[in-house]
Design a protein around this motif. Structure first.
Motif, PDB file in Angstrom:
ATOM      1  N   UNK A 113     114.732 -39.390   5.431  1.00 59.01           N
ATOM      2  CA  UNK A 113     114.147 -39.166   4.104  1.00 59.01           C
ATOM      3  C   UNK A 113     112.762 -39.803   4.002  1.00 59.01           C
ATOM      4  N   UNK A 114     112.621 -41.014   4.524  1.00 59.61           N
ATOM      5  CA  UNK A 114     111.313 -41.688   4.489  1.00 59.61           C
ATOM      6  C   UNK A 114     110.285 -40.919   5.325  1.00 59.61           C
ATOM      7  N   UNK A 115     110.703 -40.389   6.464  1.00 58.99           N
ATOM      8  CA  UNK A 115     109.787 -39.600   7.296  1.00 58.99           C
ATOM      9  C   UNK A 115     109.370 -38.319   6.582  1.00 58.99           C
ATOM     10  N   UNK A 116     110.301 -37.732   5.878  1.00 55.54           N
ATOM     11  CA  UNK A 116     110.006 -36.510   5.124  1.00 55.54           C
ATOM     12  C   UNK A 116     108.982 -36.788   4.022  1.00 55.54           C
ATOM     13  N   UNK A 117     109.168 -37.871   3.293  1.00 57.94           N
ATOM     14  CA  UNK A 117     108.211 -38.250   2.243  1.00 57.94           C
ATOM     15  C   UNK A 117     106.853 -38.610   2.833  1.00 57.94           C
ATOM     16  N   UNK A 118     106.866 -39.325   3.942  1.00 61.60           N
ATOM     17  CA  UNK A 118     105.597 -39.685   4.587  1.00 61.60           C
ATOM     18  C   UNK A 118     104.842 -38.436   5.017  1.00 61.60           C
ATOM     19  N   UNK A 119     105.574 -37.444   5.522  1.00 61.00           N
ATOM     20  CA  UNK A 119     104.930 -36.200   5.940  1.00 61.00           C
ATOM     21  C   UNK A 119     104.302 -35.488   4.736  1.00 61.00           C
ATOM     22  N   UNK A 124      99.064 -34.237   1.797  1.00 63.60           N
ATOM     23  CA  UNK A 124      98.138 -34.383   0.672  1.00 63.60           C
ATOM     24  C   UNK A 124      96.853 -35.088   1.100  1.00 63.60           C
ATOM     25  N   UNK A 125      96.977 -36.136   1.900  1.00 58.58           N
ATOM     26  CA  UNK A 125      95.788 -36.831   2.404  1.00 58.58           C
ATOM     27  C   UNK A 125      94.963 -35.899   3.277  1.00 58.58           C
ATOM     28  N   UNK A 126      95.647 -35.092   4.094  1.00 56.55           N
ATOM     29  CA  UNK A 126      94.936 -34.140   4.955  1.00 56.55           C
ATOM     30  C   UNK A 126      94.132 -33.156   4.099  1.00 56.55           C
ATOM     31  N   UNK A 127      94.731 -32.651   3.033  1.00 59.48           N
ATOM     32  CA  UNK A 127      94.017 -31.708   2.172  1.00 59.48           C
ATOM     33  C   UNK A 127      92.804 -32.369   1.525  1.00 59.48           C
ATOM     34  N   UNK A 128      92.886 -33.649   1.243  1.00 60.94           N
ATOM     35  CA  UNK A 128      91.749 -34.361   0.648  1.00 60.94           C
ATOM     36  C   UNK A 128      90.574 -34.491   1.619  1.00 60.94           C
ATOM     37  N   UNK A 129      90.813 -34.362   2.913  1.00 64.49           N
ATOM     38  CA  UNK A 129      89.711 -34.440   3.871  1.00 64.49           C
ATOM     39  C   UNK A 129      88.782 -33.235   3.769  1.00 64.49           C
ATOM     40  N   UNK A 130      89.185 -32.208   3.050  1.00 63.74           N
ATOM     41  CA  UNK A 130      88.340 -31.023   2.879  1.00 63.74           C
ATOM     42  C   UNK A 130      87.391 -31.155   1.701  1.00 63.74           C
ATOM     43  N   UNK A 131      87.427 -32.273   1.005  1.00 62.57           N
ATOM     44  CA  UNK A 131      86.589 -32.473  -0.174  1.00 62.57           C
ATOM     45  C   UNK A 131      85.118 -32.253   0.153  1.00 62.57           C
ATOM     46  N   UNK A 132      84.647 -32.869   1.208  1.00 62.06           N
ATOM     47  CA  UNK A 132      83.233 -32.758   1.570  1.00 62.06           C
ATOM     48  C   UNK A 132      82.885 -31.336   1.996  1.00 62.06           C
ATOM     49  N   UNK A 133      83.810 -30.657   2.679  1.00 61.68           N
ATOM     50  CA  UNK A 133      83.570 -29.280   3.116  1.00 61.68           C
ATOM     51  C   UNK A 133      83.391 -28.335   1.932  1.00 61.68           C
ATOM     52  N   UNK A 134      84.177 -28.531   0.894  1.00 60.23           N
ATOM     53  CA  UNK A 134      84.126 -27.636  -0.256  1.00 60.23           C
ATOM     54  C   UNK A 134      83.116 -28.071  -1.312  1.00 60.23           C
ATOM     55  N   UNK A 135      82.474 -29.196  -1.105  1.00 55.40           N
ATOM     56  CA  UNK A 135      81.505 -29.704  -2.071  1.00 55.40           C
ATOM     57  C   UNK A 135      80.306 -28.768  -2.216  1.00 55.40           C
ATOM     58  N   UNK A 136      79.948 -28.073  -1.181  1.00 55.04           N
ATOM     59  CA  UNK A 136      78.757 -27.235  -1.186  1.00 55.04           C
ATOM     60  C   UNK A 136      79.037 -25.787  -1.565  1.00 55.04           C
ATOM     61  N   UNK A 137      80.255 -25.480  -1.895  1.00 53.08           N
ATOM     62  CA  UNK A 137      80.620 -24.112  -2.259  1.00 53.08           C
ATOM     63  C   UNK A 137      80.512 -23.963  -3.763  1.00 53.08           C
ATOM     64  N   UNK A 138      79.833 -22.906  -4.172  1.00 52.43           N
ATOM     65  CA  UNK A 138      79.748 -22.601  -5.596  1.00 52.43           C
ATOM     66  C   UNK A 138      80.410 -21.251  -5.837  1.00 52.43           C
ATOM     67  N   UNK A 139      80.857 -21.066  -7.029  1.00 49.69           N
ATOM     68  CA  UNK A 139      81.540 -19.842  -7.387  1.00 49.69           C
ATOM     69  C   UNK A 139      80.932 -19.323  -8.674  1.00 49.69           C
ATOM     70  N   UNK A 140      80.401 -18.119  -8.621  1.00 50.87           N
ATOM     71  CA  UNK A 140      79.867 -17.470  -9.808  1.00 50.87           C
ATOM     72  C   UNK A 140      80.817 -16.353 -10.199  1.00 50.87           C
ATOM     73  N   UNK A 141      81.161 -16.316 -11.460  1.00 46.85           N
ATOM     74  CA  UNK A 141      82.100 -15.317 -11.946  1.00 46.85           C
ATOM     75  C   UNK A 141      81.394 -14.458 -12.980  1.00 46.85           C
ATOM     76  N   UNK A 142      81.492 -13.153 -12.806  1.00 47.56           N
ATOM     77  CA  UNK A 142      80.977 -12.215 -13.795  1.00 47.56           C
ATOM     78  C   UNK A 142      82.151 -11.441 -14.344  1.00 47.56           C
ATOM     79  N   UNK A 143      82.167 -11.321 -15.649  1.00 42.26           N
ATOM     80  CA  UNK A 143      83.249 -10.595 -16.301  1.00 42.26           C
ATOM     81  C   UNK A 143      82.656  -9.346 -16.917  1.00 42.26           C
ATOM     82  N   UNK A 144      83.239  -8.221 -16.587  1.00 41.30           N
ATOM     83  CA  UNK A 144      82.825  -6.949 -17.179  1.00 41.30           C
ATOM     84  C   UNK A 144      84.001  -6.367 -17.930  1.00 41.30           C
TER      85      UNK A 144
END
Length: 173
Positions: A113-119, A124-144
């Motif tokens: 159980x502890x190994x499962x929680x640690x995983x 979650x920590x691994x996903x946080x390593x993408x913060x810098x990668x996605x910092x430069x991405x912008x998203x423009x949305x146009x609604x028609x």
């Protein structure tokens, strides 16, 4: 997609109710998540950006720890199930919601159980390593606004509602 479906199985089928389906879902979540970490780590290494050496090292360490947790989870789960002993009234570990320290295999169950929680936390920590990668991405949305025909109950088009347009090009904005 596979990991999300596995998570759906884990959430929908509790461990003590339908153990096989729950374990298949857990395997899908954790195995696919571990493979995802390694794929992203290899992709980071192949991109070979000079300023990402620390990120690569961090992703490699997290992937390594995730793999160790995956192996530990299933090894200790197998040990816990093989060592399980309970009171004479409850001999089936699949019906045991709360393991007691007096049950055989209790320590292995806690380690699994502890190994499962640690995983899960490592993911979650691994996903946080993408913060810098996605910092430069912008998203423009146009609604028609598209105008739809009104349909009567019998399915035939009765009329078209149109709003007055401000521009000559036909756009509302």
């Amino acid at each position: 997609c596979v990991a999300s479906f596995g998570m759906l199985l884990v959430a929908s089928f509790q461990e003590f109710a339908v153990a096989t389906v729950h374990l298949i879902g857990a395997l899908m979540v954790f195995l696919v998540g571990c493979i995802y970490c390694w794929i992203q780590t290899v992709m980071t290494w192949r991109m070979k950006r000079h300023n990402e050496a620390r990120i690569l090292d961090l992703r490699f360490i997290i992937s390594l720890l995730t793999t160790a947790c995956l192996i530990a989870t299933f090894v200790f789960m197998g040990l816990a199930n093989s060592q399980f002993t309970a009171s004479s009234s409850n001999k089936n570990h699949n019906e045991t919601l709360h393991w007691k320290s007096s049950y055989g295999g209790y320590k292995s169950h806690i380690a699994s159980t502890a190994s499962e929680w640690a995983m899960g936390i490592l993911f979650l920590i691994f996903f946080l390593t993408f913060f810098k990668d996605f910092q430069h991405i912008t998203l423009d949305v146009q609604i028609r606004l598209r105008l739809l025909e009104d349909f009567s109950l019998d399915g035939a088009a009765t009329s078209v509602n149109r709003l007055p347009l401000d521009d000559d090009d036909g756009s509302i904005w």
